[in-house]
Design a protein around this motif. Structure first.
Motif, PDB file in Angstrom:
ATOM      1  N   SER A 133       1.023  -0.996  -0.029  1.00  0.00           N
ATOM      2  CA  SER A 133      -0.019  -0.099  -0.024  1.00  0.00           C
ATOM      3  C   SER A 133       0.788   1.251   0.048  1.00  0.00           C
ATOM      4  N   PHE A 134       0.545   2.195  -1.071  1.00  0.00           N
ATOM      5  CA  PHE A 134       1.399   3.374  -0.999  1.00  0.00           C
ATOM      6  C   PHE A 134       0.651   4.435  -0.275  1.00  0.00           C
ATOM      7  N   SER A 135      -0.688   4.199   0.417  1.00  0.00           N
ATOM      8  CA  SER A 135      -1.411   5.085   0.763  1.00  0.00           C
ATOM      9  C   SER A 135      -0.796   5.828   2.099  1.00  0.00           C
ATOM     10  N   ARG A 136       0.323   5.419   2.640  1.00  0.00           N
ATOM     11  CA  ARG A 136       0.838   6.247   3.870  1.00  0.00           C
ATOM     12  C   ARG A 136       1.965   7.394   3.281  1.00  0.00           C
ATOM     13  N   GLY A 180       0.055  -3.043  -6.240  1.00  0.00           N
ATOM     14  CA  GLY A 180       0.153  -1.679  -5.507  1.00  0.00           C
ATOM     15  C   GLY A 180      -1.083  -1.046  -5.318  1.00  0.00           C
ATOM     16  N   ILE A 181      -1.394  -0.593  -4.202  1.00  0.00           N
ATOM     17  CA  ILE A 181      -2.736  -0.225  -3.783  1.00  0.00           C
ATOM     18  C   ILE A 181      -2.511   1.373  -3.127  1.00  0.00           C
ATOM     19  N   LEU A 182      -3.572   1.979  -3.703  1.00  0.00           N
ATOM     20  CA  LEU A 182      -3.752   3.450  -3.083  1.00  0.00           C
ATOM     21  C   LEU A 182      -5.203   3.811  -2.693  1.00  0.00           C
ATOM     22  N   ARG A 183      -5.251   4.129  -1.762  1.00  0.00           N
ATOM     23  CA  ARG A 183      -6.524   4.570  -1.077  1.00  0.00           C
ATOM     24  C   ARG A 183      -7.381   5.845  -1.942  1.00  0.00           C
ATOM     25  N   VAL A 184      -8.568   5.543  -2.216  1.00  0.00           N
ATOM     26  CA  VAL A 184      -9.268   6.564  -3.010  1.00  0.00           C
ATOM     27  C   VAL A 184      -9.484   7.816  -2.464  1.00  0.00           C
ATOM     28  N   PHE A 205       3.729  -4.638 -11.986  1.00  0.00           N
ATOM     29  CA  PHE A 205       2.890  -4.303 -11.089  1.00  0.00           C
ATOM     30  C   PHE A 205       1.285  -4.603 -11.529  1.00  0.00           C
ATOM     31  N   ASN A 206       0.268  -4.963 -10.658  1.00  0.00           N
ATOM     32  CA  ASN A 206      -1.155  -4.885 -10.717  1.00  0.00           C
ATOM     33  C   ASN A 206      -1.448  -3.751  -9.703  1.00  0.00           C
ATOM     34  N   LEU A 207      -2.186  -2.982 -10.276  1.00  0.00           N
ATOM     35  CA  LEU A 207      -2.714  -1.792  -9.477  1.00  0.00           C
ATOM     36  C   LEU A 207      -3.962  -1.772  -8.983  1.00  0.00           C
ATOM     37  N   SER A 208      -4.459  -1.369  -8.012  1.00  0.00           N
ATOM     38  CA  SER A 208      -5.813  -1.440  -7.228  1.00  0.00           C
ATOM     39  C   SER A 208      -6.107  -0.291  -6.808  1.00  0.00           C
TER      40      SER A 208
END
Length: 749
Positions: A133-136, A180-184, A205-208
């Motif tokens: 998660s790259f959300s941080r 790789g995930i990023l919060r909306v 990467f798969n991205l979601s």
């Protein structure tokens, strides 16, 4: 190597030709020269013995290691159950890394970011896939307090992870795969959504997009929602939720990227919430994990759990056999946790605290075929719920039994099970529906809970030899209906489906449906049915025809939310240039139309097969996709460099013009004459062939494939002729991943 010696009476496993190729290329041990020295029997015994030896640690066990090793061997060689690929590859070896997937934290510091890069490289080297998660990470252009500089944002670091992965070859057998995930609600969400617009970008990467309940409610009400900077929790902007959702739908329609996951739903099922929040999943999305957590996966072949009716009784599922397999498989996977040598001490610690396993299924379509139940029916959906509930209940029962012998997982008291007094359990989770691409080839069964991609297809076995592969249950049903013939099998192999073959019995056409025969809603209903009784998540693709609309995808995304799915993968047929196997109906009707010059140009049919060839040029790697009709080239797509560059534009223009020539009836040799030998500013030798330019490279491919003996240079060796970089056969998209049905190559690691 395991200490348990192989019994002299151990039977040789029976393996199909595809499995033989896969096992030799990916699993059997090789010497330093790359020569296979391990037999198939030795491979399965190595794995069975290494995992069974862990039983000796537990005095209260009901098994002796030697006896259990034989049971594990029989379980695997009957293809009733297989563990994930790293276990088959590494059990009983010095590497010893047996887990399939990991999640690593990405902290909002330079040290934390590059620690994650380093740790990912170590995992990839050992044969695992990673999720992040790259959300941080603070958004682009934020001030960095320690230096007074400006942050570059999650996407810039995502590219660094991608480049690092490109350099690592996993254990010599698997290419690194990432999620790789990023919060909306991250301020950089729009940049992230568009990150893979350029073909070839972030190819590892798969991205979601991590969707929240608040966001989905705002979509429903057409409201704005807040964008929150994660480093200080300040609201820094707003977006309209409905507009963002529409963009996600558009991207799914265009290429399938990025996917979506429902973060709040994932965390509602987090069995150990006091240990932290789940931020990411493994590369294919079916395994949500805490930071530094890993999961050991395995799959039961449901096709082996068919009980043929006797004395007039109806056929049914062999529930006793399924129960036996589940209990033995859970013991196997719990032993895998002990046997595995994890690449990081943080992972070892977290895994041992929660002891998560993920027992899933494959062969679901095969079981339905045997039961004569159409995949696209409520009967099948109800049966899916019943089967998965049984698997989950028995897996938990087996986990309780192991807890009695070995103790509960260490964080049990603080888990949702401990607080509800539901245990003790040995494992925090027991079930996952994971991709089974290579496992299903070894087992000779259908993949996961997917419908069959094609009832029959042509497989390349040599440079020019082709073999028709047919689903055995379908072939048996044809023979039973007295409808089998060699000519019919050839016709079916051309299209993969019998949905429009009205001369075949209606019951056959009703039961033996394939992925593209099925309306999208049935894909989604089946995913939801299995998700209802799966601890983790379900790897499943909702296949769509090329003509599917954005409105249909919008409906699928929304229904996935309503049905309780934890995420969804949509794939519209032909939406990616790299796709080479397009299913649907091909009656070989060559519709024709005239262009403005009066030239007759063939329309593109619904079904078309092809290959992609990688060619080194002085301007970079050229990826040339050639789709064929009747064994002849029909259209060409040339891709090189980044989208928007002049070289890319020239390559695309050449591809379009060659395609127009082909569809207008121009012979291959005439095209070769025009393109061959055109010089460029950066010629390059590749495999003893001087590639002078992009058009010269295209001429070389055409000459090598279609004009053997006529215009082929003596040194013009053929390159990989098909999409698969390992064996040259076609790739199929299912379970959220591209997979080669011939050799087991997968783009998901």
């Amino acid at each position: 190597m395991p200490k348990l010696k192989m019994p002299a009476s151990l039977p040789d496993p029976i393996i199909n030709e595809n499995a033989k190729i896969v096992l030799q290329r990916r699993y059997q041990r090789k010497d330093t020269e790359g020569n296979v020295y391990e037999t198939t029997k030795e491979l399965f015994w190595r794995v069975a013995a290494a995992i069974a030896e862990e039983e000796g640690k537990y005095k209260e066990s009901t098994y002796k290691p030697a006896k259990l090793a034989r049971e594990f061997y029989d379980l695997m060689t009957s293809y009733s159950f297989l563990p994930n690929s790293p276990t088959l590859m590494n059990a009983g070896t010095n590497l010893g890394q047996l887990a399939a997937c990991f999640v690593l934290p990405v902290e909002d510091t330079i040290e934390g970011i590059f620690d994650a890069v380093k740790h990912a490289a170590m995992i990839h080297k050992s044969g695992g896939g990673t999720g992040f998660s790259f959300s941080r990470l603070r958004p682009k252009d934020s001030v960095v307090g320690s230096t007074g500089g400006v942050a570059s944002g999650p996407l810039s670091f995502l590219k660094i992870f991608n480049c690092a992965t490109e350099q690592i070859k996993q254990g010599g057998t698997r290419r690194g795969a990432n999620m790789g995930i990023l919060r909306v609600d991250h301020p950089d969400i729009m940049e992230f959504i568009k990150a893979k617009e350029r073909d070839g970008e972030l190819n590892n990467f798969n991205l979601s997009i991590g969707l929240t309940e608040r966001f989905m409610q705002a979509v429903e009400k057409k409201e704005d929602y807040d964008l929150i900077a994660p480093h200080n929790n300040e609201v820094v902007g707003q977006l309209n939720a409905r507009e963002v959702f529409n963009i996600l739908v558009n991207k799914a329609w265009e290429s399938g990227d990025p996917g979506i996951v429902f973060l709040d739903r994932i965390n509602r099922d987090n069995p150990t919430p006091k240990m932290g929040e789940m931020e990411s999943t493994n590369p294919c999305g079916e395994q949500p994990l805490l930071p530094y957590e890993a999961c050991n996966l395995g799959s039961i072949n449901l096709g082996k759990c068919y009980l043929k009716g006797k004395n007039g009784h109806d056929s049914e599922i062999d529930w006793e056999e399924l129960k036996r397999i589940v209990h033995l498989a859970v013991r196997f996977l719990d032993n895998v946790i002990d046997a595995s040598i994890y690449p990081l001490p943080q992972i070892t610690e977290t895994v041992e605290k929660n002891r998560k396993i993920g027992l899933g299924v494959m062969g679901w379509a095969d079981l339905l075929y045997q039961l004569k139940v159409p995949y696209n029916s409520q009967t099948a959906v109800d049966m899916g719920e019943r089967v998965m509930k049984f698997v989950r209940d028995e897996a938990r029962s087996a986990s309780k039994q192991l807890a009695g012998e070995r103790g509960a997982f260490p964080t049990y008291v603080d888990s949702i099970f401990g607080e509800a007094n539901l245990g003790p359990y040995r494992n925090a989770t027991t079930t996952t529906i994971a991709p089974t691409g290579t496992l299903s080839i070894i087992a000779g069964c259908s993949s996961g809970v997917e419908p069959l991609f094609a009832l029959s297809f042509v497989r390349n076995v040599m440079d020019n030899d082709k073999l028709i592969e047919t689903n055995p249950f379908f072939e048996a049903a044809l023979k039973e209906a007295d409808a089998h013939s060699a000519k019919l099998m050839e016709e079916i192999a051309k299209v993969g489906t019998i949905r429009k073959m009205d001369h075949l019995p209606a019951e056959l056409r009703h039961v033996f449906v394939t992925a593209m025969d099925i309306e999208p809603i049935w894909h989604l209903k089946m995913q939801a049915a299995f998700q209802k009784f799966t601890d983790n998540a379900v790897s499943k693709t909702v296949n769509l025809p090329n003509e599917a609309t954005k409105e249909e995808i919008w409906d699928i995304y929304w229904k996935a939310y309503e049905y309780g799915c934890k995420g969804v993968t949509v794939y519209r047929d032909g939406s990616k240039i790299s796709q080479v196997l397009c299913t649907g109906d091909d009656e070989k009707k060559k519709k024709e139309k005239e262009d403005d010059t009066g030239c007759v140009v063939q329309d593109r049919p619904d079904v078309i097969y092809g290959f992609t060839q990688k060619i080194g040029t002085g301007l970079g790697e050229l990826f040339l996709t050639v789709n064929e009709m009747d064994g002849k080239p029909f259209e060409v797509f040339a891709t090189i460099g980044k989208s928007g560059g002049s070289i890319t534009a020239k390559a695309e223009a050449i591809g379009r013009l060659v395609s127009l020539a082909l569809r207008s009836g121009v012979e291959v040799r005439e095209i070769v004459k025009q393109l061959k030998g055109i010089g460029g500013e950066n010629p390059k030798f590749m495999k003893k062939k001087l590639v002078k330019s992009i058009p010269d490279a295209i001429a070389y491919v055409f000459e090598s494939r279609y004009l053997q003996g006529e215009h082929v240079d003596s040194e013009g060796a053929s390159l990989n002729k098909e999409m698969c970089p390992d064996c040259g056969d076609v790739l199929v998209f299912e379970e959220g991943c591209h997979i080669c049905k011939s050799c087991g190559h997968t783009k998901c690691g």
